[in-house]
Design an enzyme around this catalytic site. Structure first.
Site, PDB file in Angstrom:
ATOM      1  N   SER A 164       0.863  -1.182   0.000  1.00 40.12           N
ATOM      2  CA  SER A 164       0.000   0.000   0.000  1.00 40.12           C
ATOM      3  C   SER A 164       0.900   1.233   0.000  1.00 40.12           C
ATOM      4  O   SER A 164       1.823   1.318  -0.802  1.00 40.12           O
ATOM      5  CB  SER A 164      -0.949  -0.043   1.210  1.00 40.12           C
ATOM      6  OG  SER A 164      -1.885   1.010   1.162  1.00 40.12           O
ATOM      7  N   HIS A 191      -2.541  -1.266  -3.344  1.00 39.97           N
ATOM      8  CA  HIS A 191      -3.642  -0.328  -3.131  1.00 39.97           C
ATOM      9  C   HIS A 191      -3.331   0.941  -3.912  1.00 39.97           C
ATOM     10  O   HIS A 191      -2.352   1.629  -3.617  1.00 39.97           O
ATOM     11  CB  HIS A 191      -3.791   0.008  -1.647  1.00 39.97           C
ATOM     12  CG  HIS A 191      -4.076  -1.186  -0.790  1.00 39.97           C
ATOM     13  ND1 HIS A 191      -3.920  -1.165   0.579  1.00 39.97           N
ATOM     14  CD2 HIS A 191      -4.526  -2.429  -1.094  1.00 39.97           C
ATOM     15  CE1 HIS A 191      -4.247  -2.345   1.073  1.00 39.97           C
ATOM     16  NE2 HIS A 191      -4.612  -3.135   0.069  1.00 39.97           N
ATOM     17  N   ASP A 285      -3.918  -4.949   6.036  1.00 45.09           N
ATOM     18  CA  ASP A 285      -4.411  -5.777   4.936  1.00 45.09           C
ATOM     19  C   ASP A 285      -3.410  -6.877   4.609  1.00 45.09           C
ATOM     20  O   ASP A 285      -2.208  -6.638   4.546  1.00 45.09           O
ATOM     21  CB  ASP A 285      -4.661  -4.930   3.687  1.00 45.09           C
ATOM     22  CG  ASP A 285      -5.201  -5.760   2.529  1.00 45.09           C
ATOM     23  OD1 ASP A 285      -6.140  -6.547   2.770  1.00 45.09           O
ATOM     24  OD2 ASP A 285      -4.687  -5.638   1.410  1.00 45.09           O
TER      25      ASP A 285
END
Length: 342
Positions: A164, A191, A285
């Site tokens: 991310s 992401h 995540d």
């Protein structure tokens, strides 16, 4: 109050950004710049908490400005650019230089998507301004020495990566160091804002010897090829591990794509032949998926805290005791090559 510097060479676009940001009671636009040189001067003078940065500017573009700012006074930078594939690719270079996020330029007032675009911009600037650990890009350094006796490696192998905020820079370092004859497919969940997946894949392809492409459902997974999750879709593998699966299943933990479905998928298909890599990013995540991967006999590499822009995701994996190795990006590449060699 979060103090924001807006850097954009087009007056109309700059006014739009200033208007959106100024409308939020938690944000204050303290300066405006029309190119990278002016931006650097204003960073020195104003010391903003966050910056929005265009990439296509003259004479000093957003990539150069980002690199200079991160070297001189590291500040959270959000790239705001058009969805032209060339500009998206340039945006990835700015992320590699130290910017934390990239967004498309908001549509104008009166457009159906304006409210969503404005909300996304405001939310992202606020979130990035709170990033506690900001580091300038690291110089290349020697990899950690490999273990003297590496474990046996199964025939069927795959590398799955989740990242991310700060992930693109780390991933670029890894791909640049991997061998062209990597004997496994590499799948990536990053992401990233809608519309950026294709440019992200093109940029990754330029980062090293491995070709990169946006995955599509049913695509044959090839060794030595990087397969990137498409915009707003989960990425996984078929039950036999030969093809990509792309679905619009519900977001996991607020993310689509998410690292957890990817890790769970490769764990089920490859078992001990799966390697999970978790890189810089906010939140946690992918951690639940890594737990499944470890239970299936796979291995996990987490990025070390010192080289992360944000140590959320890899930090959560380390805290859960899931990491077989904790390494800087260069050393991650060397460890992957070691584990995957024939």
């Amino acid at each position: 109050m979060i103090r924001v510097l807006v850097v954009e060479d087009m007056p109309t676009a700059r006014q739009l950004l200033v208007g959106i940001l100024s409308a939020d009671p938690e944000l204050e636009v303290v300066g405006q710049a029309s190119d990278g040189a002016e931006a650097l001067a204003l960073v020195r003078a104003l010391r903003p908490d966050a910056i929005t940065m265009d990439v296509m500017m003259m004479p000093v573009d957003g990539i150069q400005a980002t690199a200079q700012i991160m070297a001189e006074r590291p500040t959270p930078i959000v790239i705001v650019t058009s969805l032209d594939v060339n500009e998206v690719t340039l945006s990835m270079k700015a992320l590699a230089a130290g910017a934390l996020a990239a967004l498309p330029k908001p549509r104008g007032p009166g457009s159906p998507g304006f409210a969503d675009d404005a909300r996304r911009l405001v939310t992202t600037v606020k979130a990035m301004s709170r990033v506690a650990l900001l580091r300038r890009p690291e110089p290349a350094r020697a990899a950690a020495p490999p273990p003297a006796a590496p474990p046996d490696v199964p025939r069927g192998r795959v590398v799955a990566v989740a990242a991310s905020t700060g992930g693109p820079a780390a991933l670029q370092r890894i791909l640049a160091r991997l061998p062209a004859a990597l004997p496994a497919p590499l799948l990536v969940v990053q992401h990233i804002a809608l519309g950026f997946a294709e440019g992200f894949a093109r940029w990754l392809a330029s980062a090293g010897p491995l070709p990169a492409r946006v995955a599509r459902d049913g695509l044959l997974l090839e060794p030595g090829v990087v397969h990137v999750a498409p915009d707003d879709r989960h990425l996984g593998v078929s039950a036999d591990g030969t093809r990509a699966t792309v679905t619009d299943a519900a977001p996991v933990g607020g993310f689509r794509p998410s690292g957890t479905p990817l890790f769970r998928s490769v764990a089920a298909a490859y078992g001990a032949g799966a390697v999970g890599v978790i890189l810089s990013g906010m939140g946690r995540d992918g951690v639940e998926g890594l737990a499944d991967l470890r239970r299936a006999g796979g291995r996990v590499v987490a990025q070390e805290a010192a080289s992360c822009a944000v140590d959320g995701m890899p930090g959560a994996a380390r805290a859960a005791g899931l990491a077989d190795a904790v390494l800087a990006p260069d050393a991650i590449a060397d460890r992957l090559a070691l584990w995957l060699r024939r």
